[in-house]
Design a protein around this motif. Structure first.
Motif, mmCIF file in Angstrom:
data_model
loop_
_atom_site.group_PDB
_atom_site.id
_atom_site.type_symbol
_atom_site.label_atom_id
_atom_site.label_comp_id
_atom_site.label_asym_id
_atom_site.label_seq_id
_atom_site.Cartn_x
_atom_site.Cartn_y
_atom_site.Cartn_z
ATOM 1 N N ALA A 185 -15.848 -17.459 69.541
ATOM 2 C CA ALA A 185 -14.829 -17.012 68.698
ATOM 3 C C ALA A 185 -13.686 -18.146 69.127
ATOM 4 C CB ALA A 185 -14.482 -15.668 68.982
ATOM 5 N N ALA A 186 -13.003 -18.726 67.837
ATOM 6 C CA ALA A 186 -12.034 -19.548 68.238
ATOM 7 C C ALA A 186 -10.742 -19.322 67.112
ATOM 8 C CB ALA A 186 -12.550 -20.948 68.089
ATOM 9 N N GLN A 187 -9.576 -19.578 67.746
ATOM 10 C CA GLN A 187 -8.388 -19.497 66.770
ATOM 11 C C GLN A 187 -7.657 -20.588 66.950
ATOM 12 O OE1 GLN A 187 -4.808 -16.666 67.017
ATOM 13 N NE2 GLN A 187 -6.248 -15.763 65.258
ATOM 14 N N TYR A 188 -7.234 -21.408 66.123
ATOM 15 C CA TYR A 188 -6.293 -22.360 66.146
ATOM 16 C C TYR A 188 -4.982 -22.143 65.233
ATOM 17 C CZ TYR A 188 -4.003 -27.224 66.333
ATOM 18 O OH TYR A 188 -3.199 -28.114 66.746
ATOM 19 N N ARG A 189 -3.830 -22.326 66.048
ATOM 20 C CA ARG A 189 -2.377 -21.959 65.159
ATOM 21 C C ARG A 189 -1.659 -23.340 64.956
ATOM 22 N NH1 ARG A 189 -3.443 -18.571 69.493
ATOM 23 N NH2 ARG A 189 -2.037 -19.831 70.871
ATOM 24 N N TYR A 190 -1.592 -23.524 63.773
ATOM 25 C CA TYR A 190 -0.797 -24.740 63.312
ATOM 26 C C TYR A 190 0.680 -24.646 63.792
ATOM 27 C CZ TYR A 190 -5.229 -25.574 60.917
ATOM 28 O OH TYR A 190 -6.541 -25.764 60.529
ATOM 29 N N ILE A 239 -8.329 -15.827 53.916
ATOM 30 C CA ILE A 239 -9.514 -15.941 53.184
ATOM 31 C C ILE A 239 -10.534 -16.983 53.634
ATOM 32 C CG2 ILE A 239 -8.171 -15.750 51.015
ATOM 33 C CD1 ILE A 239 -7.772 -18.376 50.977
ATOM 34 N N GLY A 240 -11.716 -16.763 53.419
ATOM 35 C CA GLY A 240 -12.770 -17.737 54.231
ATOM 36 C C GLY A 240 -14.088 -17.382 53.629
ATOM 37 N N TYR A 241 -15.022 -18.137 54.403
ATOM 38 C CA TYR A 241 -16.361 -18.015 53.931
ATOM 39 C C TYR A 241 -17.201 -17.754 55.038
ATOM 40 C CZ TYR A 241 -20.502 -19.469 50.965
ATOM 41 O OH TYR A 241 -21.674 -19.175 50.137
ATOM 42 N N ARG A 242 -18.288 -16.975 54.663
ATOM 43 C CA ARG A 242 -19.377 -16.219 55.884
ATOM 44 C C ARG A 242 -20.605 -16.517 55.345
ATOM 45 N NH1 ARG A 242 -18.173 -10.170 58.373
ATOM 46 N NH2 ARG A 242 -19.278 -10.423 60.248
ATOM 47 N N VAL A 255 -12.439 -19.403 63.438
ATOM 48 C CA VAL A 255 -14.074 -19.992 63.423
ATOM 49 C C VAL A 255 -14.767 -19.081 64.205
ATOM 50 C CG1 VAL A 255 -15.754 -21.696 63.609
ATOM 51 C CG2 VAL A 255 -13.119 -22.243 62.806
ATOM 52 N N LEU A 256 -15.964 -18.576 63.815
ATOM 53 C CA LEU A 256 -16.779 -17.801 64.584
ATOM 54 C C LEU A 256 -18.138 -18.103 64.365
ATOM 55 C CD1 LEU A 256 -16.444 -13.877 65.325
ATOM 56 C CD2 LEU A 256 -18.563 -14.545 64.411
ATOM 57 N N ALA A 257 -19.008 -18.056 65.157
ATOM 58 C CA ALA A 257 -20.438 -18.158 65.118
ATOM 59 C C ALA A 257 -21.330 -17.322 66.209
ATOM 60 C CB ALA A 257 -20.856 -19.417 65.096
ATOM 61 N N ALA A 299 -15.664 -18.945 58.459
ATOM 62 C CA ALA A 299 -14.521 -19.874 58.833
ATOM 63 C C ALA A 299 -13.370 -19.376 57.903
ATOM 64 C CB ALA A 299 -14.698 -21.265 58.753
ATOM 65 N N SER A 300 -12.183 -19.248 58.277
ATOM 66 C CA SER A 300 -11.265 -18.699 57.559
ATOM 67 C C SER A 300 -9.819 -19.318 57.866
ATOM 68 C CB SER A 300 -11.069 -17.055 57.669
ATOM 69 O OG SER A 300 -10.621 -16.865 58.735
ATOM 70 N N VAL A 301 -8.734 -19.233 56.935
ATOM 71 C CA VAL A 301 -7.403 -19.542 57.161
ATOM 72 C C VAL A 301 -6.558 -18.625 56.858
ATOM 73 C CG1 VAL A 301 -5.558 -21.314 56.196
ATOM 74 C CG2 VAL A 301 -8.218 -22.035 56.247
ATOM 75 N N GLY A 302 -5.508 -18.347 57.890
ATOM 76 C CA GLY A 302 -4.920 -17.120 57.577
ATOM 77 C C GLY A 302 -3.474 -17.465 57.495
ATOM 78 N N TYR A 303 -2.564 -16.431 57.046
ATOM 79 C CA TYR A 303 -1.155 -16.685 56.957
ATOM 80 C C TYR A 303 -0.408 -15.466 57.589
ATOM 81 C CZ TYR A 303 3.767 -17.942 55.214
ATOM 82 O OH TYR A 303 4.965 -18.139 55.224
ATOM 83 N N ASN A 304 0.412 -15.493 58.406
ATOM 84 C CA ASN A 304 1.349 -14.437 59.088
ATOM 85 C C ASN A 304 2.513 -14.248 58.370
ATOM 86 O OD1 ASN A 304 -0.376 -13.967 61.592
ATOM 87 N ND2 ASN A 304 0.420 -15.739 62.316
ATOM 88 N N TRP A 305 2.601 -13.200 57.375
ATOM 89 C CA TRP A 305 3.582 -12.845 56.768
ATOM 90 C C TRP A 305 4.866 -12.244 57.616
ATOM 91 C CZ3 TRP A 305 3.373 -14.379 51.868
ATOM 92 C CH2 TRP A 305 2.224 -14.532 51.073
#
Length: 279
Positions: A193-198, A237-240, A206-208, A223-229
């Protein structure tokens, strides 16, 4: 006179003794030890609810009946949708990660059986499908030293459940029959399981994983892209994609003595959207 003066001096000395004793230094009690303030916890918790727009493709068979393929697009699944619940809970810190992911969905429908020779002798069928997948995992952080990247190696288990209920009713209540098949199986899995913060707002997950036994297998990738409000609220949102397979022997047919088994293979895939609360 000298005696009188000596008496006065002695009296004055005795009267000053208490004052001199009061001026002597006294031993002070030791200072109380300083208590260090508690350090803030490094654990972070995430509660996520999501919707997965899945298409389904696979094959299944039971008993001595042949294995039959099937396919349903998300639009077709939505037509027969009866309920679903999907969510996850994850806890992590600088070294460990743990969590559980839960998926449950039910679809169903009915149709009319027609007799080409006589429409009065038609019947009805009703089919309900329940499926669930529960994945529990834990892991350790991989120290890559890449800024803004958290990567964990994970191990865990996935329980998959499939429940099918078929009801057939004849015209005018002449006959009614119900067949129910419920199966569940547990498979070990391993992955990452991985998370990268831009930046403070945008991030990628990303997870597998992959696993199974000799008579069962499973795997998934997302894999997904997220936004911190805000500091606590984010959307993704992503695809699985998820794959599940099993082949279980269930004995022999009493009449034909042919071997019976439960055979199941399925792909679930599609986009998803999630709402995450973290603290």
């Amino acid at each position: 006179m000298l005696k009188y003066s000596g008496a006065l001096i002695l009296a004055a000395a005795l009267g000053a003794a208490p004052a001199v004793a009061a001026d002597l230094p006294t031993k002070k009690p030791p200072p109380e030890p300083l208590v260090a303030p508690p350090l803030p916890s490094t654990w972070h918790f995430e509660i996520t609810g999501y919707g997965w727009g899945t298409s389904i493709a696979g094959s299944t068979g039971f008993g001595s009946l042949p294995t039959l393929p099937y396919y349903a697009s998300f639009g077709k699944v939505l037509e027969h949708f009866q309920g679903a619940f999907m969510g996850s809970v994850v806890a992590r810190n600088d070294m460990f990660i743990g969590g559980i992911d839960f998926i449950w969905a039910r679809i169903g429908g009915s149709s009319t059986l027609s007799n080409p020779d006589n429409a009065l002798y038609g019947g009805k069928t009703s089919l309900t499908l329940n499926e669930s997948a529960i994945t529990a995992f834990g892991g350790l952080r991989v120290p890559l030293g890449v800024p803004n990247l958290d990567l964990y190696g994970t191990v865990g288990a996935r329980n998959f459940y499939s429940g099918n209920k078929l009801t057939v009713s004849g015209p005018f209540g002449l006959f009614n029959g119900t067949e129910t098949v419920n199966k569940d199986w547990v498979m070990p899995v391993a992955g990452f399981a991985a998370q990268y913060r831009y930046n403070d707002r945008w991030f990628t997950n990303v997870l597998a994983d992959l696993g199974g036994w000799s008579d069962a297998a499973t795997g998934q990738a997302l894999a997904s892209v997220g936004y911190n409000w805000t500091q606590n609220i984010a959307t993704t949102i992503g695809y699985r994609v998820m794959y599940t397979y099993t082949h279980q022997d269930t004995g022999f047919d009493e009449l034909t003595l042919e071997p019976k088994s439960f055979r199941y293979q399925q792909w679930m895939y599609g986009p998803f959207a999630g709402f995450k609360y973290s603290f």
